[in-house]
Design a protein around this motif. Structure first.
Motif, PDB file in Angstrom:
ATOM      1  N   ALA A 131       0.814  -1.215   0.000  1.00 23.41           N
ATOM      2  CA  ALA A 131       0.000   0.000   0.000  1.00 23.41           C
ATOM      3  C   ALA A 131       0.849   1.267   0.000  1.00 23.41           C
ATOM      4  N   ILE A 132       2.028   1.242   0.615  1.00 19.28           N
ATOM      5  CA  ILE A 132       2.833   2.454   0.753  1.00 19.28           C
ATOM      6  C   ILE A 132       3.975   2.516  -0.246  1.00 19.28           C
ATOM      7  N   SER A 133       4.222   1.465  -1.018  1.00 17.77           N
ATOM      8  CA  SER A 133       5.325   1.461  -1.973  1.00 17.77           C
ATOM      9  C   SER A 133       4.908   0.660  -3.197  1.00 17.77           C
ATOM     10  N   ARG A 134       5.862   0.514  -4.103  1.00 15.62           N
ATOM     11  CA  ARG A 134       5.623  -0.251  -5.334  1.00 15.62           C
ATOM     12  C   ARG A 134       6.087  -1.702  -5.220  1.00 15.62           C
ATOM     13  N   ALA A 135       6.490  -2.101  -4.049  1.00 12.75           N
ATOM     14  CA  ALA A 135       6.891  -3.497  -3.854  1.00 12.75           C
ATOM     15  C   ALA A 135       5.681  -4.408  -3.999  1.00 12.75           C
ATOM     16  N   LYS A 157      -4.277   1.810  23.208  1.00 14.37           N
ATOM     17  CA  LYS A 157      -3.636   3.083  23.548  1.00 14.37           C
ATOM     18  C   LYS A 157      -3.482   3.249  25.058  1.00 14.37           C
ATOM     19  N   GLU A 158      -4.366   2.642  25.841  1.00 18.04           N
ATOM     20  CA  GLU A 158      -4.254   2.737  27.289  1.00 18.04           C
ATOM     21  C   GLU A 158      -3.136   1.861  27.838  1.00 18.04           C
ATOM     22  N   GLN A 159      -2.813   0.764  27.140  1.00 20.22           N
ATOM     23  CA  GLN A 159      -1.848  -0.193  27.652  1.00 20.22           C
ATOM     24  C   GLN A 159      -0.400   0.165  27.316  1.00 20.22           C
ATOM     25  N   ILE A 160      -0.175   0.946  26.263  1.00 20.36           N
ATOM     26  CA  ILE A 160       1.200   1.223  25.832  1.00 20.36           C
ATOM     27  C   ILE A 160       1.422   2.733  25.829  1.00 20.36           C
ATOM     28  N   ASN A 161       2.683   3.112  25.843  1.00 22.67           N
ATOM     29  CA  ASN A 161       3.064   4.518  25.828  1.00 22.67           C
ATOM     30  C   ASN A 161       3.519   4.996  24.460  1.00 22.67           C
ATOM     31  N   ASP A 162       3.758   4.088  23.532  1.00 20.81           N
ATOM     32  CA  ASP A 162       4.209   4.467  22.197  1.00 20.81           C
ATOM     33  C   ASP A 162       3.046   5.036  21.380  1.00 20.81           C
ATOM     34  N   ARG A 163       3.423   5.761  20.335  1.00 17.37           N
ATOM     35  CA  ARG A 163       2.411   6.320  19.450  1.00 17.37           C
ATOM     36  C   ARG A 163       1.763   5.204  18.637  1.00 17.37           C
ATOM     37  N   VAL A 164       0.458   5.273  18.482  1.00 22.96           N
ATOM     38  CA  VAL A 164      -0.311   4.266  17.756  1.00 22.96           C
ATOM     39  C   VAL A 164      -0.960   4.930  16.547  1.00 22.96           C
ATOM     40  N   ILE A 165      -0.759   4.334  15.388  1.00 25.49           N
ATOM     41  CA  ILE A 165      -1.394   4.790  14.146  1.00 25.49           C
ATOM     42  C   ILE A 165      -2.315   3.678  13.677  1.00 25.49           C
ATOM     43  N   ALA A 166      -3.601   3.941  13.699  1.00 25.46           N
ATOM     44  CA  ALA A 166      -4.595   2.957  13.258  1.00 25.46           C
ATOM     45  C   ALA A 166      -4.871   3.160  11.778  1.00 25.46           C
ATOM     46  N   LEU A 167      -4.795   2.087  11.016  1.00 23.24           N
ATOM     47  CA  LEU A 167      -5.012   2.176   9.577  1.00 23.24           C
ATOM     48  C   LEU A 167      -5.521   0.853   9.046  1.00 23.24           C
ATOM     49  N   ARG A 220      -7.751  -1.333   2.661  1.00 23.51           N
ATOM     50  CA  ARG A 220      -8.545  -0.262   2.078  1.00 23.51           C
ATOM     51  C   ARG A 220      -7.779   1.042   1.928  1.00 23.51           C
ATOM     52  N   GLY A 221      -6.607   1.155   2.526  1.00 25.48           N
ATOM     53  CA  GLY A 221      -5.818   2.365   2.417  1.00 25.48           C
ATOM     54  C   GLY A 221      -6.272   3.483   3.325  1.00 25.48           C
ATOM     55  N   ASP A 222      -6.933   3.173   4.416  1.00 27.67           N
ATOM     56  CA  ASP A 222      -7.416   4.200   5.342  1.00 27.67           C
ATOM     57  C   ASP A 222      -6.267   4.700   6.226  1.00 27.67           C
ATOM     58  N   ASN A 223      -6.179   6.016   6.366  1.00 26.68           N
ATOM     59  CA  ASN A 223      -5.256   6.690   7.284  1.00 26.68           C
ATOM     60  C   ASN A 223      -3.787   6.413   6.960  1.00 26.68           C
ATOM     61  N   LEU A 224      -3.466   6.235   5.688  1.00 30.16           N
ATOM     62  CA  LEU A 224      -2.067   6.063   5.318  1.00 30.16           C
ATOM     63  C   LEU A 224      -1.301   7.378   5.357  1.00 30.16           C
ATOM     64  N   GLU A 225      -2.002   8.525   5.251  1.00 29.32           N
ATOM     65  CA  GLU A 225      -1.321   9.817   5.266  1.00 29.32           C
ATOM     66  C   GLU A 225      -0.616  10.057   6.595  1.00 29.32           C
ATOM     67  N   GLU A 226      -1.246   9.670   7.694  1.00 31.38           N
ATOM     68  CA  GLU A 226      -0.610   9.852   8.995  1.00 31.38           C
ATOM     69  C   GLU A 226       0.667   9.021   9.103  1.00 31.38           C
ATOM     70  N   LEU A 227       0.663   7.830   8.522  1.00 31.82           N
ATOM     71  CA  LEU A 227       1.864   7.002   8.540  1.00 31.82           C
ATOM     72  C   LEU A 227       2.968   7.630   7.709  1.00 31.82           C
ATOM     73  N   PHE A 228       2.628   8.192   6.540  1.00 31.87           N
ATOM     74  CA  PHE A 228       3.638   8.841   5.707  1.00 31.87           C
ATOM     75  C   PHE A 228       4.287  10.016   6.445  1.00 31.87           C
ATOM     76  N   LEU A 229       3.490  10.822   7.129  1.00 32.54           N
ATOM     77  CA  LEU A 229       4.026  11.987   7.829  1.00 32.54           C
ATOM     78  C   LEU A 229       4.926  11.575   8.994  1.00 32.54           C
ATOM     79  N   HIS A 230       4.490  10.599   9.769  1.00 33.58           N
ATOM     80  CA  HIS A 230       5.303  10.180  10.913  1.00 33.58           C
ATOM     81  C   HIS A 230       6.551   9.433  10.452  1.00 33.58           C
ATOM     82  N   LEU A 231       6.461   8.715   9.350  1.00 33.05           N
ATOM     83  CA  LEU A 231       7.638   8.034   8.810  1.00 33.05           C
ATOM     84  C   LEU A 231       8.687   9.043   8.379  1.00 33.05           C
TER      85      LEU A 231
END
Length: 416
Positions: free
Chosen positions: A253-257, A370-380, A384-395
């Motif tokens: 979804a995020i590359s041409r692989a 999100k309550e159990q861990i302290n790391d940032r969570v990106i749900a996608l 279907r390609g939902d919320n891939l923009e947030e992953l691109f920005l954080h990457l």
């Protein structure tokens, strides 16, 4: 029926037996009067008198230049293209033998010995190349070129040419289980096998005690070694997760692989690397590490064969399945396996990716995760390609932080 449309463009008369010209091609020539067999055209000029700036050859006469689409390759066939370990036998070139001759010409019969030395054998050199991404092109045997024999009139033999073997950046060279070289930079070289020294000619043994030596030595054989090459993927980010978490789908979804995916559960057998492109021409390499299982640090399952690829990743992307019960348990197990394999590996910059958010159960487990861990969570949703923009920005944020850190240390960051 053979069409002779292209002959009109060369300014040649077409015989009547050549057949009619296609109307479509005749219209491209300017739409003049109907063409008749035997008509001579000097140049295809339209009615306006302007020369056509493009070729007007017939489509049937031209070659098909359409780009072929990549075929879907099965996981079994993909193992032929990506090889991360190889056993290689390297032999240096043999040195040339020394010459044996005596100089002789009219009025100077006893000129003395003039046999030259032989040339040295060529080396076998491993060279890291950034364009190489796999060890699949590395053969199982390499040998350097032999040196030439020494000639007369004190002429030395030519040295044998060295053989350069291109390997990917991040290749480990092992001999008898010990690491002898680690090629981590582009253009870095390692002499795998030295060539043999050339032999000495009889001129070398000339002395006051022996004015006419007949002794000469042969060339020495080249060094022979058996090396094991292991590739550690030098990608910027690594997708880490259990089997069927959706890592391969996310990479597609995020590359041409094009890693193999299917509607039934299975695990990837070999790593894949995809490139994420940005508008400022920056490229971030993301590696799909095959799914880990509990006890992978003890060489269970795929085991350490693919854990070594995570060592070179600058930051990690933990992919968890939100549809399972207690997905935070997966994250704890993943970090435990990485920490047992190499201390401090789980403490690298990371982000948790909650995949399969399109399912109803995933929406319920997301706030609990999100309550159990302290790391940032990106749900996608990789499907279907939902919320891939947030992953691109954080990457990109993780990549920029890595570049600034390397530059502060005085080191050059890895560019893909």
């Amino acid at each position: 029926m053979l069409q002779r449309c292209c002959a009109l463009l060369g300014g040649r008369a077409v015989p009547a037996a050549a057949g009619p010209v296609l109307p479509r091609c005749w219209a491209l020539l300017g739409g003049g009067p109907p063409w008749r067999p035997g008509l001579l055209l000097l140049s295809p000029v339209p009615a306006g008198g302007r020369q056509l700036p493009f070729s007007t050859t017939c489509a049937r006469c031209s070659k098909n230049r359409r780009l072929r689409q990549k075929r879907a390759i099965s996981e079994r066939k993909l193992t032929r293209y990506f090889v991360d370990h190889r056993k290689v036998r390297v032999v240096g070139g043999q040195g040339g033998g020394g010459g044996h001759s005596f100089y002789s010409e009219p009025r100077k019969i006893f000129g003395g010995p003039d046999g030259g030395n032989g040339g040295d054998g060529g080396h076998v050199i491993l060279k890291a190349d950034q364009q190489m991404k796999s060890l699949s092109s590395v053969l199982s045997f390499y040998q350097g070129f032999h040196g030439e024999k020494g000639g007369t009139k004190n002429c030395y033999g030519a040295n044998g040419a060295s053989v350069y073997v291109k390997v990917p950046v991040g290749t480990l060279v092992k001999e008898d289980g010990e690491v002898v070289a680690d090629l981590t930079q582009h253009g870095e070289e390692y002499v795998a096998a030295y060539g043999g020294a050339g032999g000495k000619g009889n001129r070398f043994f000339l002395s006051n005690e022996n004015r006419a030596p007949t002794l000469f030595t042969p060339g020495e054989p080249g060094q022979e070694r058996v090396l094991h090459l292991e590739l550690k993927t030098t990608a910027h980010a690594g997708l880490v997760g259990f089997p069927n978490a959706g890592k391969s789908s996310l990479l597609r979804a995020i590359s041409r692989a094009k890693p193999a995916v299917a509607a039934y559960p299975f695990t990837t057998l070999n790593p894949h690397v995809g490139i994420v492109h940005y508008q400022d021409y920056e490229q971030i390499a993301v590696a799909d590490i095959p799914g880990l299982i509990k006890g992978a640090h003890q060489n269970r399952g795929l085991g350490m064969a693919f854990l070594r690829h995570i060592e070179r990743c600058r930051f990690l992307l933990y992919v968890v399945d939100l549809s399972v019960s207690q997905p935070w348990i997966q994250l704890q197990d993943l970090k435990y396996e990485l920490e047992q394999y190499k201390k401090g590996l789980s403490e690298r910059p990371c982000v948790v990716i909650g995949n399969k958010i399109d399912l109803a159960q995933s929406r319920i487990n997301l706030p609990l995760l999100k309550e159990q861990i302290n790391d940032r969570v990106i749900a996608l949703s990789a499907l279907r390609g939902d919320n891939l923009e947030e992953l691109f920005l954080h990457l990109r944020e993780l990549y920029d932080t890595y570049v600034k850190t390397e530059q502060a240390r005085g080191q050059s960051p890895v560019k893909w």
